[in-house]
Motif scaffolding. Sequence first.
Motif, mmCIF file in Angstrom:
data_model
loop_
_atom_site.group_PDB
_atom_site.id
_atom_site.type_symbol
_atom_site.label_atom_id
_atom_site.label_comp_id
_atom_site.label_asym_id
_atom_site.label_seq_id
_atom_site.Cartn_x
_atom_site.Cartn_y
_atom_site.Cartn_z
ATOM 1 N N THR A 79 -19.856 11.864 20.391
ATOM 2 C CA THR A 79 -18.422 11.976 20.176
ATOM 3 C C THR A 79 -17.653 12.210 21.463
ATOM 4 O O THR A 79 -16.444 12.072 21.492
ATOM 5 C CB THR A 79 -18.133 13.145 19.213
ATOM 6 O OG1 THR A 79 -18.706 14.344 19.741
ATOM 7 C CG2 THR A 79 -18.726 12.876 17.849
ATOM 8 N N SER A 80 -18.330 12.558 22.531
ATOM 9 C CA SER A 80 -17.629 12.774 23.791
ATOM 10 C C SER A 80 -17.393 11.462 24.539
ATOM 11 O O SER A 80 -16.690 11.437 25.536
ATOM 12 C CB SER A 80 -18.447 13.722 24.684
ATOM 13 O OG SER A 80 -19.684 13.107 25.038
ATOM 14 N N ASN A 81 -17.976 10.377 24.058
ATOM 15 C CA ASN A 81 -17.855 9.106 24.768
ATOM 16 C C ASN A 81 -17.687 7.980 23.759
ATOM 17 O O ASN A 81 -18.598 7.202 23.506
ATOM 18 C CB ASN A 81 -19.089 8.871 25.650
ATOM 19 C CG ASN A 81 -18.964 7.592 26.482
ATOM 20 O OD1 ASN A 81 -17.867 7.034 26.599
ATOM 21 N ND2 ASN A 81 -20.071 7.148 27.036
ATOM 22 N N THR A 82 -16.499 7.879 23.138
ATOM 23 C CA THR A 82 -16.268 6.860 22.125
ATOM 24 C C THR A 82 -16.151 5.474 22.739
ATOM 25 O O THR A 82 -16.143 4.485 22.014
ATOM 26 C CB THR A 82 -14.984 7.167 21.340
ATOM 27 O OG1 THR A 82 -13.895 7.336 22.248
ATOM 28 C CG2 THR A 82 -15.145 8.425 20.515
ATOM 29 N N THR A 83 -16.056 5.370 24.087
ATOM 30 C CA THR A 83 -15.989 4.041 24.697
ATOM 31 C C THR A 83 -17.296 3.294 24.517
ATOM 32 O O THR A 83 -17.332 2.070 24.644
ATOM 33 C CB THR A 83 -15.667 4.161 26.202
ATOM 34 O OG1 THR A 83 -16.677 4.966 26.840
ATOM 35 C CG2 THR A 83 -14.314 4.805 26.417
ATOM 36 N N ARG A 84 -18.395 4.000 24.223
ATOM 37 C CA ARG A 84 -19.672 3.336 23.973
ATOM 38 C C ARG A 84 -19.725 2.738 22.570
ATOM 39 O O ARG A 84 -20.634 1.985 22.245
ATOM 40 C CB ARG A 84 -20.838 4.326 24.137
ATOM 41 C CG ARG A 84 -20.996 4.868 25.534
ATOM 42 C CD ARG A 84 -22.358 5.504 25.737
ATOM 43 N NE ARG A 84 -22.635 6.557 24.786
ATOM 44 C CZ ARG A 84 -23.546 6.466 23.823
ATOM 45 N NH1 ARG A 84 -24.231 5.363 23.649
ATOM 46 N NH2 ARG A 84 -23.765 7.483 23.004
ATOM 47 N N CYS A 85 -18.772 3.093 21.735
ATOM 48 C CA CYS A 85 -18.762 2.627 20.360
ATOM 49 C C CYS A 85 -17.661 1.592 20.192
ATOM 50 O O CYS A 85 -16.590 1.716 20.786
ATOM 51 C CB CYS A 85 -18.495 3.783 19.405
ATOM 52 S SG CYS A 85 -19.628 5.160 19.611
ATOM 53 N N LYS A 86 -17.914 0.604 19.385
ATOM 54 C CA LYS A 86 -16.884 -0.378 19.091
ATOM 55 C C LYS A 86 -16.038 0.141 17.953
ATOM 56 O O LYS A 86 -16.526 0.292 16.829
ATOM 57 C CB LYS A 86 -17.514 -1.718 18.727
ATOM 58 C CG LYS A 86 -16.493 -2.828 18.524
ATOM 59 C CD LYS A 86 -17.163 -4.153 18.241
ATOM 60 C CE LYS A 86 -16.102 -5.245 18.057
ATOM 61 N NZ LYS A 86 -16.735 -6.561 17.764
ATOM 62 N N PRO A 87 -14.752 0.439 18.180
ATOM 63 C CA PRO A 87 -13.912 0.982 17.107
ATOM 64 C C PRO A 87 -13.812 0.002 15.942
ATOM 65 O O PRO A 87 -13.754 -1.214 16.131
ATOM 66 C CB PRO A 87 -12.556 1.177 17.790
ATOM 67 C CG PRO A 87 -12.855 1.249 19.256
ATOM 68 C CD PRO A 87 -14.033 0.342 19.467
ATOM 69 N N ASN A 88 -13.804 0.541 14.750
ATOM 70 C CA ASN A 88 -13.710 -0.261 13.540
ATOM 71 C C ASN A 88 -12.308 -0.123 12.970
ATOM 72 O O ASN A 88 -11.891 0.972 12.583
ATOM 73 C CB ASN A 88 -14.752 0.193 12.517
ATOM 74 C CG ASN A 88 -14.796 -0.687 11.282
ATOM 75 O OD1 ASN A 88 -14.036 -1.645 11.166
ATOM 76 N ND2 ASN A 88 -15.686 -0.370 10.373
ATOM 77 N N GLY A 89 -11.570 -1.216 12.905
ATOM 78 C CA GLY A 89 -10.220 -1.208 12.348
ATOM 79 C C GLY A 89 -10.160 -1.778 10.947
ATOM 80 O O GLY A 89 -9.070 -2.109 10.460
ATOM 81 N N ASN A 90 -11.292 -1.902 10.289
ATOM 82 C CA ASN A 90 -11.343 -2.438 8.924
ATOM 83 C C ASN A 90 -11.532 -1.297 7.943
ATOM 84 O O ASN A 90 -12.630 -0.737 7.828
ATOM 85 C CB ASN A 90 -12.479 -3.453 8.804
ATOM 86 C CG ASN A 90 -12.304 -4.621 9.757
ATOM 87 O OD1 ASN A 90 -11.269 -5.283 9.747
ATOM 88 N ND2 ASN A 90 -13.300 -4.869 10.592
ATOM 89 N N VAL A 91 -10.458 -0.945 7.237
ATOM 90 C CA VAL A 91 -10.453 0.262 6.407
ATOM 91 C C VAL A 91 -9.790 -0.035 5.062
ATOM 92 O O VAL A 91 -8.686 -0.596 5.019
ATOM 93 C CB VAL A 91 -9.684 1.415 7.094
ATOM 94 C CG1 VAL A 91 -9.695 2.663 6.220
ATOM 95 C CG2 VAL A 91 -10.273 1.711 8.466
ATOM 96 N N VAL A 92 -10.468 0.342 3.992
ATOM 97 C CA VAL A 92 -9.877 0.335 2.654
ATOM 98 C C VAL A 92 -9.603 1.786 2.276
ATOM 99 O O VAL A 92 -10.534 2.579 2.116
ATOM 100 C CB VAL A 92 -10.812 -0.313 1.610
ATOM 101 C CG1 VAL A 92 -10.184 -0.216 0.213
ATOM 102 C CG2 VAL A 92 -11.088 -1.766 1.968
ATOM 103 N N PHE A 93 -8.340 2.112 2.163
ATOM 104 C CA PHE A 93 -7.924 3.456 1.777
ATOM 105 C C PHE A 93 -7.377 3.388 0.354
ATOM 106 O O PHE A 93 -6.312 2.813 0.112
ATOM 107 C CB PHE A 93 -6.855 3.972 2.750
ATOM 108 C CG PHE A 93 -6.190 5.262 2.344
ATOM 109 C CD1 PHE A 93 -6.894 6.261 1.686
ATOM 110 C CD2 PHE A 93 -4.847 5.483 2.635
ATOM 111 C CE1 PHE A 93 -6.281 7.445 1.300
ATOM 112 C CE2 PHE A 93 -4.221 6.661 2.268
ATOM 113 C CZ PHE A 93 -4.939 7.641 1.595
#
Length: 418
Positions: A79-93
């Motif tokens: 969690t200290s380095n979210t740049t290593r993760c590809k953000p997910n913008g696909n969300v069903v709320f």
Amino acid sequence: MIAGSGAGVSARIKISKSTYYTVFVSLLLLSFLLIGLFKNTTAISMVYYPDYPSETQLLLRRIKGHRTTQRLSNPCPDTSNTTRCKPNGNVVFIKTYKTGSTTLRNILNRYGLANNLSFILNSAQPVGHVFKSLKSFPISRLLPPIGVRDGDYRHYKYNMSNVHMRPSLEDLHNLMNPNSVYITILRHPVDQWLSYFQYFHKDDAMRNFFGGNDTNLDPVRTFLNLPAKFMKFKSNARNYQFRDLLEVDTQREDVDYVRERIDKFAELFDLVLLTEYFDESLVLLKRLLGWSFDDVLYLKMREQPQRLRADDEARKQLLEHNRADNMLYSYFYEVLQANIAAYGPSFQDDLNYFRDHLNRTLSECVGASKVVDVAGDHQNIRYDIRQQSSPFCKKFVSYGSSGDVFRRQSNQSGNTGR
């Protein structure tokens, strides 16, 4: 002196043994007492439920009946380095009423606007709400995704859904991108009921119909004591959250049916946020989606200036009245606690950082508060933006993000988007 010292030690030992025996007997009696107290309850859990009077806490434990095995998926372990993760913008709320869902929707709107994402939106409704099930909603009435021509239904694939609708899951799956994350939010069943009752003016209806000129009439007590001829109205005013999550509304609340649906919800949702633990929930959401702390900052959207209250006895009755919501909330409370435990030892540090960051942002961006009329006949607290604020603050202190999303998607349909 040595002999005298030894005698003193011996005396103390005798007193100590006697004390141990007394404590042991007391604990044994207390154990029998507790066994007798709880012998008629099932699935007793010693977890803490916020703001529950003790008698309603026992009621909640009796009807809960089972525990969860669901765990939060973790695409971004560091969690200290979210740049290593590809953000997910696909969300069903799946949006619920009077749970803080508009605040959560605003977070999703802000992220979608910043990243040019497409939303499921009703083209005939100013902020896009569908309300009914997609199964009975013509696809022709949806705004096309960004970059897709109107009527090119084969390419109607969306990044986000955050409007009120009946969740027809098969239709949602077909319209959403394949790696979509499913979330919803729940609130303590009594507080949600009171907020709903007040927001939709059912409290005023009680006062006007039964109270006449009596301004001191208690609308909650009046509702709970309604005579038999009002039972249809009374039975319909319950379990709002459980029913929000169903494709077809029902007043069923038998335990087996509710447990069956809760099991289905547990399979569907990647995360269920809780209003009483909103900050904690957002830290989990940030990790789940690989977002940044800036992405989940929030300003309360539908804060009521004067909340409707209920005394302890009325709260106990309302908890029983909303039995399905009670089971639903208590189940996902345990899920949330399991998710926090699974997050690891850095959770508290991340939560503290987020809260400090949020408080700094509020101090930098938010000015005076005022009470305004919204949506015709509802009163909310709203905040002014501080003068000479940054561009971020202007987006952060915004109550029109849903309209912004709607207008942008209306204007960009048929243009090149991503």
